[in-house]
Design a protein around this motif. Structure first.
Motif, short mmCIF file in Angstrom:
data_model
loop_
_atom_site.label_atom_id
_atom_site.label_comp_id
_atom_site.label_asym_id
_atom_site.label_seq_id
_atom_site.Cartn_x
_atom_site.Cartn_y
_atom_site.Cartn_z
N TRP A 142 8.19 -42.68 33.01
CA TRP A 142 7.72 -42.50 31.63
C TRP A 142 6.22 -42.57 31.53
O TRP A 142 5.61 -41.87 30.73
N SER A 143 5.58 -43.37 32.37
CA SER A 143 4.13 -43.53 32.23
C SER A 143 3.38 -42.26 32.66
O SER A 143 2.21 -42.11 32.35
N PHE A 144 4.06 -41.35 33.37
CA PHE A 144 3.40 -40.09 33.72
C PHE A 144 3.32 -39.16 32.50
O PHE A 144 2.69 -38.11 32.56
N LEU A 145 3.99 -39.55 31.40
CA LEU A 145 3.96 -38.70 30.20
C LEU A 145 2.82 -39.07 29.25
O LEU A 145 2.58 -38.37 28.28
N LEU A 146 2.08 -40.16 29.56
CA LEU A 146 1.00 -40.56 28.65
C LEU A 146 -0.10 -39.51 28.60
O LEU A 146 -0.64 -39.21 27.54
N GLY A 147 -0.43 -38.96 29.77
CA GLY A 147 -1.42 -37.89 29.81
C GLY A 147 -0.96 -36.68 29.03
O GLY A 147 -1.75 -36.00 28.38
N GLU A 148 0.36 -36.44 29.08
CA GLU A 148 0.90 -35.31 28.32
C GLU A 148 0.73 -35.53 26.83
O GLU A 148 0.47 -34.58 26.09
N VAL A 149 0.87 -36.78 26.36
CA VAL A 149 0.66 -37.05 24.93
C VAL A 149 -0.75 -36.61 24.55
O VAL A 149 -0.95 -35.95 23.52
N ALA A 150 -1.72 -36.94 25.41
CA ALA A 150 -3.11 -36.55 25.12
C ALA A 150 -3.23 -35.03 25.08
O ALA A 150 -3.83 -34.45 24.18
N LEU A 151 -2.62 -34.37 26.07
CA LEU A 151 -2.71 -32.91 26.14
C LEU A 151 -2.11 -32.26 24.89
O LEU A 151 -2.71 -31.38 24.28
N TYR A 152 -0.93 -32.74 24.50
CA TYR A 152 -0.26 -32.13 23.35
C TYR A 152 -1.00 -32.45 22.05
O TYR A 152 -1.09 -31.60 21.15
N SER A 153 -1.56 -33.66 21.95
CA SER A 153 -2.35 -33.97 20.76
C SER A 153 -3.52 -32.99 20.67
O SER A 153 -3.89 -32.55 19.59
N PHE A 154 -4.09 -32.67 21.83
CA PHE A 154 -5.22 -31.75 21.83
C PHE A 154 -4.78 -30.37 21.36
O PHE A 154 -5.49 -29.72 20.58
N VAL A 155 -3.62 -29.91 21.83
CA VAL A 155 -3.11 -28.60 21.38
C VAL A 155 -2.94 -28.61 19.86
O VAL A 155 -3.34 -27.68 19.15
N ILE A 156 -2.39 -29.72 19.34
CA ILE A 156 -2.18 -29.82 17.89
C ILE A 156 -3.52 -29.90 17.17
O ILE A 156 -3.68 -29.34 16.08
N LEU A 157 -4.50 -30.55 17.79
CA LEU A 157 -5.84 -30.59 17.19
C LEU A 157 -6.41 -29.19 17.06
O LEU A 157 -7.02 -28.84 16.05
N ILE A 158 -6.22 -28.38 18.11
CA ILE A 158 -6.73 -27.00 18.06
C ILE A 158 -6.03 -26.22 16.96
O ILE A 158 -6.68 -25.54 16.15
N LEU A 159 -4.70 -26.33 16.90
CA LEU A 159 -3.93 -25.54 15.92
C LEU A 159 -4.30 -25.96 14.49
O LEU A 159 -4.61 -25.11 13.65
N SER A 160 -4.30 -27.27 14.23
CA SER A 160 -4.59 -27.71 12.86
C SER A 160 -6.07 -27.50 12.54
O SER A 160 -6.42 -27.13 11.41
N GLY A 161 -6.92 -27.67 13.54
CA GLY A 161 -8.35 -27.46 13.33
C GLY A 161 -8.66 -26.02 12.99
O GLY A 161 -9.51 -25.73 12.14
#
Lengths: 556, 261
Positions: free
Chosen positions: A37-56
């Motif tokens: 599960w801890s290998f998914l923490l970086g993915e949270v960051a990546l996906y938040s960034f994708v959402i930042l781009i879309l909403s931004g």
């Protein structure tokens, strides 16, 4: 073959013949990833960034990056007819008049907070498991680059609405720039295009926020992920896992499904937060004007350590030298303290490699307890960071826990120096204790609570030996020894060059590895089993385990 | 009308007219003139009852003649507004010493509070208790109120009045709590209780004071964006980002990670 299958095959073949896609797909689809599960923490960051781009992207459609003064008309009632900048007015417009605008703004802001939180937790995972060791030192540096650029993205973003709170933040930035000796005041005029606040800063921050910073982040994310593919993913220690293999599942279909699904989980959580929890309601603060500062003026959480650092610094450290001011009260907390923190992060992997004399590649992660000093240093670092962040919230702590803000400030001033040492010491002792417990378990097995009386009257408790998986986990680690210091003079009695430097490194190495618990060796294990005849009572010996037994094994 | 016209020469007509004129004048005066403080209209009996209440509950600290001591303020000239604020918000009578008197359930009912106010007002002139009209948020302009609040109040009470810290354990209380009445907000500005400065009518006009009340009332309706999270700004937002955001996602990550093995 159905029509859709034929169409899919046809398209794939068409693309393959023109781009050689088949080879890449084959390569990637079979790539093995370990699972945790801890290998998914970086993915949270990546996906938040994708959402930042879309909403931004949505927000840029309505935001006007201008500091021109206009009279705002419309909602909210508290801002109707108020003179404000176009940037602030357009923020209000997109929040109250544009359908879904406020939701998008709130998702964007929550995603920014989550992006930074995920980066920090991901870094914690990487640090405490030693994933920064060779060959991943450079990727660690790229990660720190992402952290710093992420701070930059957050800072440039929350300043954009031109409200009182973000203006206060800019004012602090202005003060920090001006505190730099000699060039400070010139730099401030350069950044703000004249005396603060000027009329240029919002358009400038806008360009940085929507163009320069995201481009740098994107490039660094590309580099970061490319290096992950290049190095292969690290794996936690366990039966059959070595530095020469990867035990896990293939990318396709397992991780494609998991990662793809996880993206929507992240999106869902952020949409839920954006839809139900208010964030940065700029109309509460009002349009920027340099005079007011409201109580509880703080930056977003990831900048809170800087705020705390400034709040803790005694103000008397401002000196006048002739006609010039030396603002150590700003320079030390806002430039030197973060400088120390980031330098620690940057140099740590190289220092550790140097004191370990470690040139090997590492693909199996450390359990934090097996490297007590690293774990201790990491916890000390976090303690300092958290104390600074709490100091940045000292007024809220005072009101919510009915305490005196002056006393809180003094407690934090002392804790900033004492806390990290104490945290280091406690963590190191806990790690060593856990290692001793592991040794104990490996040598004597689990206590079962079954008491057996022998014919001769002797009582013993039956211990169940560990199975191979459990044992592997507890013995497969290195306990490096401190560096050996060569004598001061060579064989002919001539003083050696570089001796002093070596002695310093050896001293540091001793700090790292003086206290250590050696893993159980096979002979020790055999000896323990030989004397403990009671172990045989169980007669249960776990089957031998070989590398790669568990699941799919990829090539390193 | 005919019946009225027929009686216009009645001998009692001038008396009726006089009465009507007096009623109209009195009514208009009552409507237009700023309402006098309760102390002014207070009967001598109120003042006497108030004095008894004072001697029984307040004189221990403020002295039998309300002139105070070195540590306790004199109440001569503080006016009815100060008494109404302190007593109706439960701050006075003070129960225990601390950095500052804290809000608690009022010890006296409205009538007793008015009697105490009448007594204190009789000791020397001071600000009077505002009328309902003076504190009616519907008559105020929240936008002007926001501007006044930003420059005068927000540095202690937080941008929307959620409260903030002052030195040595003192604090500016939250204005968003349900039991903070509009009249108390007005009186606080007028009399400057404890650490708060006085905002007299030259500094913030009575109309602006009403605008401030309108602004605070606007904040009580909650946030357009959802849960207000205490209106405390980035610190509480950051805390919730970690607890709710990262908490949920780590939960999901553990679930996804556990699904395989």
């Amino acid at each position: 073959m159905s029509t859709t299958e034929r169409a899919a095959a046809g398209t794939a073949d068409y693309l393959d013949q023109r781009t050689g896609l088949g080879k890449a797909v084959k390569e990637f689809a079979r790539k093995t990833f370990p699972d945790h599960w801890s290998f998914l923490l970086g993915e949270v960051a990546l996906y938040s960034f994708v959402i930042l781009i879309l909403s931004g992207f949505f927000l840029t459609m309505f935001f006007v990056p201008s500091m021109a003064l206009i009279e705002h008309h419309g909602a909210p009632a508290t801002m109707d007819g108020v003179l404000m900048s176009e940037a602030f007015s357009s923020t209000l417009h997109m929040s109250f008049d544009v359908r879904g605008g406020l939701l998008m703004r709130q998702i964007h802001h929550w995603a920014a907070l989550l992006f930074m939180a995920a980066i920090v937790t991901h870094m914690m995972r990487v640090f405490f498991t030693g994933a920064f060791r060779k060959p991943r030192e450079l990727n660690w540096l790229v990660g720190i680059g992402l952290l710093i650029t992420g701070l930059g993205a957050g800072f440039t973003g929350y300043s954009l609405p031109d409200d009182v709170l973000s203006g206060n933040g800019l004012r602090i930035t202005d003060g920090v720039i001006k505190s730099i000796p000699i060039i400070g005041s010139y730099m401030s005029y350069f950044v703000f295009g004249g005396e603060f606040p000027g009329e240029d800063i919002i358009p400038r921050l806008f360009t940085l926020h929507i163009l320069v910073v995201p481009a740098i982040i994107l490039a660094m994310i590309g580099l970061h992920l490319m290096m992950v593919v290049l190095h292969k993913h690290t794996q936690y220690p366990g039966g059959g896992r070595t530095d020469k293999n990867v035990v896990g599942f293939p990318l396709f279909p397992v991780y494609v499904a998991k990662a793809g699904g996880f993206f929507f989980v992240v999106f869902g959580v952020l949409a839920l937060m954006g839809g139900t929890m208010a964030i940065n309601n700029v109309w509460n603060y009002g349009p920027y004007d340099p005079s007011p500062v409201s109580a509880g003026a703080q930056p977003d959480w990831y900048m809170l350590f800087l705020e705390g650092s400034l709040r803790l610094m005694p103000g008397v450290t401002e000196y006048m030298i002739g006609d010039y001011t030396l603002s150590l009260n700003v320079l030390v907390p806002a430039v030197i303290i973060p400088g120390i923190l980031f330098t620690f992060l940057i140099v740590y992997p190289f220092v550790e490699a140097r004191v370990t004399k470690d040139k090997r590649e590492h693909h199996v992660l450390d359990r934090p307890r097996n490297v007590p000093v690293r774990t201790g240093l990491g916890v000390a670092f976090l303690t300092a960071f958290i104390i600074l962040a709490l100091a940045g919230s000292n007024d809220l702590i005072a009101t919510h826990f009915s305490l005196s803000i002056n006393e809180i400030t003094w407690v934090f001033r002392i804790l900033l120096f004492v806390g990290p040492w104490f945290a280091f010491w406690v963590t190191k002792r806990i790690c060593l204790g856990l290692q001793r417990k592991d040794r104990e378990l490996v040598l004597h097995g689990h206590e079962t609570g079954r008491i057996v009386r022998f014919a001769n009257g002797e009582y013993i408790e039956v211990h169940r030996p560990l199975d191979e998986q459990e044992r592997w986990l507890r013995v497969a680690y290195d306990a490096p020894t401190p560096l050996e210091l060569e004598p001061q003079t060579d064989a002919r009695g001539v003083p050696r060059k570089g001796y002093k430097k070596e002695r310093r490194w050896a001293r540091l190495s001793r700090f790292f590895y003086e206290d250590r618990i050696e893993p159980v060796t096979p002979s020790e294990l055999a000896a323990a089993h030989a004397h403990g005849s009671h172990d045989e009572l169980e007669g249960a010996k776990a089957p031998e385990l070989h590398a790669g037994d568990t699941t799919h094994e990829g090539d390193r | 009308m005919k019946a009225l016209a027929a009686r216009r020469h009645h001998r009692l007509a001038p008396v009726v007219l006089l009465l009507l004129a007096l009623l109209a004048t009195g009514g208009l005066y009552a409507l237009l003139a700023p309402s006098p403080a309760s102390a002014d209209s207070a009967s001598t009996q109120d003042i006497e009852t108030g004095e008894k209440l004072f001697q029984a509950n307040c004189a221990t600290c403020h002295g039998p003649s309300a002139t105070g001591t070195d540590d306790v303020p004199s109440l001569v000239g503080v006016g009815a507004a100060a008494v109404d604020f302190q007593v109706s918000s439960g701050r006075m009578p003070m129960q225990s010493n601390g950095p500052q008197a804290i809000r608690k359930p009022a010890q006296f009912d409205a009538e007793q509070t008015a009697q105490l106010a009448a007594y204190v007002a009789s000791l020397g002139t001071g600000p009077t208790v505002p009328t309902d009209e003076q504190v009616d948020p519907a008559l105020g302009d929240p936008a002007t109120g926001a501007a006044v609040f930003r420059t005068n109040c927000a540095m202690c009470h937080n941008a929307v009045g959620a409260g903030g810290a002052l030195s040595e354990g003192k604090f500016a209380p939250s204005l968003l709590e349900a039991d903070v009445t509009d009249r108390q907000i007005y009186e606080a500005m007028q009399t400057g209780p404890q650490s708060m400065p006085v905002f007299n009518d030259a500094n913030i006009t009575p109309e602006e004071k009403r605008d401030v009340i309108a602004y605070i009332e606007e904040q009580r309706d909650g946030s357009a964006g959802g849960l207000s999270l205490g209106s405390l700004g980035p610190v509480s937002e950051g805390l919730w980002a970690w607890v709710v955001g990262l908490g949920l996602l780590i939960g999901a990550a553990v679930w996804i990670g556990a699904k395989s093995s």
